[in-house]
Scaffold this motif. Sequence first.
Motif, PDB file in Angstrom:
ATOM      1  N   TRP A 107       0.856  -1.211   0.000  1.00 24.62           N
ATOM      2  CA  TRP A 107       0.000   0.000   0.000  1.00 24.62           C
ATOM      3  C   TRP A 107       0.886   1.254   0.000  1.00 24.62           C
ATOM      4  O   TRP A 107       1.992   1.241   0.560  1.00 24.62           O
ATOM      5  N   PRO A 108       0.423   2.341  -0.581  1.00 20.37           N
ATOM      6  CA  PRO A 108       1.285   3.528  -0.645  1.00 20.37           C
ATOM      7  C   PRO A 108       1.297   4.361   0.638  1.00 20.37           C
ATOM      8  O   PRO A 108       1.934   5.411   0.671  1.00 20.37           O
ATOM      9  N   GLY A 109       0.620   3.915   1.671  1.00 15.17           N
ATOM     10  CA  GLY A 109       0.611   4.658   2.934  1.00 15.17           C
ATOM     11  C   GLY A 109      -0.442   4.061   3.850  1.00 15.17           C
ATOM     12  O   GLY A 109      -1.078   3.054   3.513  1.00 15.17           O
ATOM     13  N   LEU A 110      -0.606   4.674   5.007  1.00 16.09           N
ATOM     14  CA  LEU A 110      -1.627   4.192   5.933  1.00 16.09           C
ATOM     15  C   LEU A 110      -2.957   4.836   5.532  1.00 16.09           C
ATOM     16  O   LEU A 110      -3.101   6.063   5.570  1.00 16.09           O
ATOM     17  N   GLU A 111      -3.875   3.991   5.135  1.00 13.97           N
ATOM     18  CA  GLU A 111      -5.135   4.474   4.572  1.00 13.97           C
ATOM     19  C   GLU A 111      -6.247   4.433   5.606  1.00 13.97           C
ATOM     20  O   GLU A 111      -6.281   3.545   6.454  1.00 13.97           O
ATOM     21  N   CYS A 112      -7.178   5.390   5.514  1.00  8.09           N
ATOM     22  CA  CYS A 112      -8.467   5.209   6.181  1.00  8.09           C
ATOM     23  C   CYS A 112      -9.478   4.866   5.097  1.00  8.09           C
ATOM     24  O   CYS A 112      -9.655   5.638   4.142  1.00  8.09           O
ATOM     25  N   GLY A 113     -10.090   3.699   5.224  1.00 10.08           N
ATOM     26  CA  GLY A 113     -11.084   3.262   4.240  1.00 10.08           C
ATOM     27  C   GLY A 113     -12.480   3.320   4.829  1.00 10.08           C
ATOM     28  O   GLY A 113     -12.653   3.403   6.051  1.00 10.08           O
ATOM     29  N   TRP A 114     -13.482   3.282   3.946  1.00  8.56           N
ATOM     30  CA  TRP A 114     -14.873   3.288   4.429  1.00  8.56           C
ATOM     31  C   TRP A 114     -15.767   2.525   3.462  1.00  8.56           C
ATOM     32  O   TRP A 114     -15.612   2.585   2.244  1.00  8.56           O
ATOM     33  N   GLY A 115     -16.702   1.785   4.028  1.00 10.57           N
ATOM     34  CA  GLY A 115     -17.733   1.088   3.265  1.00 10.57           C
ATOM     35  C   GLY A 115     -18.951   1.008   4.162  1.00 10.57           C
ATOM     36  O   GLY A 115     -18.852   0.546   5.313  1.00 10.57           O
ATOM     37  N   VAL A 116     -20.074   1.509   3.655  1.00  8.91           N
ATOM     38  CA  VAL A 116     -21.292   1.554   4.469  1.00  8.91           C
ATOM     39  C   VAL A 116     -22.390   0.758   3.754  1.00  8.91           C
ATOM     40  O   VAL A 116     -22.526   0.842   2.530  1.00  8.91           O
ATOM     41  N   ALA A 117     -23.145  -0.024   4.500  1.00  8.41           N
ATOM     42  CA  ALA A 117     -24.254  -0.793   3.925  1.00  8.41           C
ATOM     43  C   ALA A 117     -25.264   0.195   3.333  1.00  8.41           C
ATOM     44  O   ALA A 117     -25.607   1.198   3.972  1.00  8.41           O
ATOM     45  N   PRO A 118     -25.737  -0.069   2.086  1.00  6.82           N
ATOM     46  CA  PRO A 118     -26.599   0.903   1.413  1.00  6.82           C
ATOM     47  C   PRO A 118     -27.815   1.355   2.218  1.00  6.82           C
ATOM     48  O   PRO A 118     -28.257   2.498   2.069  1.00  6.82           O
ATOM     49  N   ALA A 119     -28.335   0.505   3.091  1.00  8.95           N
ATOM     50  CA  ALA A 119     -29.485   0.919   3.906  1.00  8.95           C
ATOM     51  C   ALA A 119     -29.150   2.129   4.772  1.00  8.95           C
ATOM     52  O   ALA A 119     -30.049   2.843   5.230  1.00  8.95           O
ATOM     53  N   HIS A 120     -27.871   2.369   4.975  1.00  5.78           N
ATOM     54  CA  HIS A 120     -27.455   3.475   5.856  1.00  5.78           C
ATOM     55  C   HIS A 120     -26.772   4.612   5.107  1.00  5.78           C
ATOM     56  O   HIS A 120     -26.181   5.496   5.736  1.00  5.78           O
ATOM     57  N   TRP A 121     -26.810   4.595   3.793  1.00  2.71           N
ATOM     58  CA  TRP A 121     -26.192   5.679   3.034  1.00  2.71           C
ATOM     59  C   TRP A 121     -26.942   6.992   3.268  1.00  2.71           C
ATOM     60  O   TRP A 121     -28.152   6.992   3.521  1.00  2.71           O
ATOM     61  N   GLY A 122     -26.203   8.071   3.099  1.00  2.00           N
ATOM     62  CA  GLY A 122     -26.827   9.386   3.124  1.00  2.00           C
ATOM     63  C   GLY A 122     -27.104   9.928   4.514  1.00  2.00           C
ATOM     64  O   GLY A 122     -27.752  10.950   4.669  1.00  2.00           O
ATOM     65  N   LYS A 123     -26.588   9.257   5.541  1.00  2.21           N
ATOM     66  CA  LYS A 123     -26.815   9.734   6.908  1.00  2.21           C
ATOM     67  C   LYS A 123     -25.566  10.394   7.490  1.00  2.21           C
ATOM     68  O   LYS A 123     -25.557  10.783   8.659  1.00  2.21           O
ATOM     69  N   GLY A 124     -24.492  10.416   6.688  1.00  2.00           N
ATOM     70  CA  GLY A 124     -23.247  11.001   7.191  1.00  2.00           C
ATOM     71  C   GLY A 124     -22.459  10.070   8.104  1.00  2.00           C
ATOM     72  O   GLY A 124     -21.516  10.496   8.779  1.00  2.00           O
TER      73      GLY A 124
END
Length: 179
Positions: free
Chosen positions: A89-106
Motif C-alpha cells: 500500500w502507498p501509505g496508511l489508509e483510512c477506508g470506508w464502506g457503508v451498507a446501502p441501507a445506511h447511506w446518506g446519513k453522514g
Amino acid sequence: MTIELVTDRLVLRPLAPEDFEPHAAMMADPRVARFLTPDRSPQARPAAWRAFASMIGHWPMRGFGFFSAFERSGGQWVGRVGPWMPEGWPGLECGWGVAPAHWGKGYAGEAAIAAIRWVFDLKPDLPRIISLIDPLNEKSQAVARKVGETRTAERFRFDENTTLDVWAADRKAWLKRFG
Ligand SMILES: CC(C)(COP(=O)(O)OP(=O)(O)OC[C@H]1O[C@@H](n2cnc3c(N)ncnc32)[C@H](O)[C@@H]1OP(=O)(O)O)[C@@H](O)C(=O)NCCC(=O)NCCS
C-alpha cells in the motif's frame, strides 16, 4: 484491552468474526462492490470470507485495522471504517464502506473522523493519513472532503484495470481541525 470508539450516533469496535454476515451482505451489493472489490463485481461468499479474514488478520499483524460501526440507537451494523495498510500500500489508509441501507446519513465521515483520531493517537510519528479513491467515486470523494482530506497529485496503480487517486490529510492540520 477492548477498543471502543464512541461518536454522537455510532459505536466502533474492531471488526470481529461475528460481523461476517452483514459484511458479506454489503459486499454482495453491486453498488458497494463497484468500488470495493478487485473486479468491481458483487462478491460471492467464498471470496467475501477470504477478504474478510484478511481484514481480521490485519489487526494482529499491524496493531490496527478496520472497525465495525454500529448505530448507538438499536445496534444495527452500519459498515466498516478505519485504518488499513496491507503489503504494497502507498501509505496508511483510512477506508470506508457503508451498507446501502445506511447511506446518506453522514455515518462514513462520522466514523472516519473517530478512526483517524484514534490512529493518529496510536502512531505519534504518522505524518499523514491517506485514502485511495476511484476518480469516479463522487460519494467517497465527498466523504474524504468532509474528513479533512484533499486530492493529491499522486496516483496508486492497484492493478491493470484500476488506478486510484491518493487523497490525504496531514497530521498537524488535521489535529488542529478535528483533534
Ligand atoms: C462512500 C460511502 C461510504 C458514503 O457513505 P455515506 O455514509 O452514505 O456517506 P454520507 O452520508 O456522508 O454521504 C456522502 C456524501 O456524498 C454526497 N453524495 C451523495 N450522492 C452523491 C453523488 N451522486 N455525487 C456526489 N456526491 C454525492 C452526499 O451529499 C454526502 O455529502 P454531504 O454530507 O456533504 O451532503 C458509501 O456510499 C459506500 O459505502 N459506497 C460504496 C463503497 C465505497 O465506495 N467505499 C469507498 C471506497 S474509496
